[in-house]
Write an enzyme that holds these catalytic residues in place. Structure first.
Site, PDB file in Angstrom:
ATOM      1  N   HIS A 151       1.776   5.523  -1.091  1.00 36.05           N
ATOM      2  CA  HIS A 151       1.310   6.884  -1.342  1.00 36.05           C
ATOM      3  C   HIS A 151       2.335   7.586  -2.237  1.00 36.05           C
ATOM      4  CE1 HIS A 151      -2.114   7.352   1.608  1.00 36.05           C
ATOM      5  NE2 HIS A 151      -1.652   6.133   1.869  1.00 36.05           N
ATOM      6  N   ASN A 191      -3.001   8.659  -2.367  1.00 36.92           N
ATOM      7  CA  ASN A 191      -2.519   7.329  -2.690  1.00 36.92           C
ATOM      8  C   ASN A 191      -1.880   7.325  -4.069  1.00 36.92           C
ATOM      9  OD1 ASN A 191      -3.830   5.258  -0.592  1.00 36.92           O
ATOM     10  ND2 ASN A 191      -5.314   6.879  -1.007  1.00 36.92           N
ATOM     11  N   CYS A 237      -4.173  10.094   4.987  1.00 34.42           N
ATOM     12  CA  CYS A 237      -4.571   9.649   6.323  1.00 34.42           C
ATOM     13  C   CYS A 237      -4.812  10.852   7.232  1.00 34.42           C
ATOM     14  CB  CYS A 237      -3.489   8.760   6.929  1.00 34.42           C
ATOM     15  SG  CYS A 237      -3.835   8.246   8.635  1.00 34.42           S
ATOM     16  N   HIS A 250       0.859  -1.175   0.000  1.00 32.37           N
ATOM     17  CA  HIS A 250       0.000   0.000   0.000  1.00 32.37           C
ATOM     18  C   HIS A 250       0.899   1.230   0.000  1.00 32.37           C
ATOM     19  CE1 HIS A 250      -3.545   2.466   1.110  1.00 32.37           C
ATOM     20  NE2 HIS A 250      -2.655   3.181   1.791  1.00 32.37           N
TER      21      HIS A 250
END
Length: 307
Positions: free
Chosen positions: A210, A250, A241, A208
C-alpha cells in the site's frame, strides 16, 4: 524501454482490494467490463473479488456472479480472496480455480478481519488445500499484516517466517507477503522478502503493498529485487482495508508498470489504462492517487508516455 530487472508479474487487485472501501457498488456487468478491459490490455493476473460476507463488505457481495460470468480461460488468470475452506467450496462451485487463502500474522487483526485467531486459520488451511486440489486449482498463502498491525504495532519477522514454515501451509504454491498498512520501508521489505525466499525456495513469493506513506513503488521494487515474482497493484491507487484503521490505497498499477516496464506495457497500453482508471474512479467518487496518471497529462508532450 529501460525494463527493470529482475522482472515480476503484475496482479491488478482493483476488483477486490481496490473496491473494499468504496461507498458506491459496482454491478456485475461493470466489474466484468473492468476485468476484461484489463486482460485485453495485457495485464497478466487479476484479483476479481472476495468471499467476505456481503453485509460486512458490500462491494464484494456479487463476487460469485462475477466468477460465474467469466470464461474458464479468463478464470485461469483470476484470483479470489478466501478465508475459510467453505469459501473455497462456494467459489469453486461458481467456477473459480485460483484462491488466495488469507489470514493475518497478528491475532488482533485476524480477529477484526476474519473473526478468529491466527492459529484457527492455520489449523483450517490443510482442508483449504485439500478442497483446492480436488478441483485441480491453486492456492496461495496470504499473510496480512506482515510488517505492522493497526492494533499491535510492529510484527516480528519470525512471526511471519513461522507461518511460512508451518507444515500446514505447505500445499500453497505461493506466499503473499502483505504490507497491509503501507508502513514498511524498502530496507524492511527487502529483508523480509529475502528471508521468505531463502527459507521457502519451492514457492513463488508475491508482494502486496500500500502507498500510505508514499513508498508503495519503492517497496515494490525492493520486493522484486529481493526475489518477489508477482506484485499487486490497483488502478489509480484505489483501495484499503475496512478492518485496518490507517490503511489507504494500494500501490498504483500504473505506477508499478511505469517503473518496471514489462514487455507488454507500451505507451498505448498506458493510455488505455489511464482512460479506464479515470472513468472508474470518477464513477466511484474516489481520488486519483497515481503519479503516473497525473504525469501522463503533462504538457511535456515530447515524452512518449505523455498522452
Amino acid at each position: 524501454m529501460f525494463q527493470f530487472t529482475p522482472t515480476a508479474e503484475l496482479r491488478d487487485v482493483t476488483l477486490r482490494d481496490g473496491l473494499q472501501l468504496t461507498g458506491k457498488l459496482l454491478s456485475t456487468k461493470r466489474k466484468l467490463d473492468v476485468a476484461r478491459s484489463l486482460l485485453a490490455a495485457g495485464v497478466p493476473s487479476l484479483e476479481i473479488g472476495s468471499m467476505a460476507r456481503g453485509d460486512l463488505v458490500p462491494p464484494m457481495a456479487n463476487t460469485l456472479e462475477v466468477i460465474a460470468e467469466l470464461t474458464d480461460e479468463e478464470l485461469e488468470k483470476c484470483w479470489v480472496w478466501v478465508a475459510t475452506p467453505r469459501h473455497i467450496e462456494k467459489a469453486a462451485a461458481a467456477g473459480a480455480r485460483n484462491f488466495q487463502y488469507c489470514f493475518s500474522a497478528s491475532d488482533s487483526h485476524n480477529k477484526a478481519n476474519i473473526g478468529r485467531l491466527t492459529e484457527d486459520s492455520l489449523a483450517a488451511m490443510p482442508d483449504a488445500v485439500e478442497i483446492t486440489r480436488s478441483v485441480y486449482g491453486q492456492i496461495q498463502l496470504c499473510i496480512a499484516t506482515s510488517f505492522t498491525c493497526p492494533f499491535e504495532g510492529q510484527v516480528p519477522q519470525e512471526r511471519v517466517l513461522d507461518i511460512a514454515r508451518d507444515e500446514r501451509t505447505h500445499g500453497a504454491t505461493d506466499i503473499v507477503v502483505c504490507d497491509t498498512l503501507g508502513q514498511a520501508v524498502p530496507a524492511q521489505v527487502s529483508s523480509l522478502i529475502t528471508r521468505v525466499v531463502d527459507e521457502t525456495p519451492q514457492r513463488r513469493i508475491v508482494f502486496h503493498g500500500h502507498d500510505t506513506w508514499g513508498l508503495g513503488v519503492a517497496n515494490t521494487l525492493a520486493a522484486i529485487t529481493a526475489g518477489a515474482a508477482m506484485v499487486d497493484g490497483s488502478l489509480g491507487g484505489l483501495g484499503g482495508c475496512p478492518f485496518a484503521p490507517g490503511a489507504s490505497g494500494n500501490t498504483s498499477s500504473e505506477d508499478i508498470l511505469f517503473a518496471t516496464r514489462p514487455d507488454w506495457f507500451q505507451p498505448d497500453t498506458l493510455a488505455t489504462m489511464v482512460d479506464l482508471s479515470e472513468k472508474l474512479l470518477a464513477e466511484l467518487g474516489e481520488p486519483m492517487r497515481s503519479k503516473t496518471v497525473q504525469g501522463a497529462h503533462s504538457s511535456a508532450d515530447k515524452f512518449e508516455w505523455v498522452l
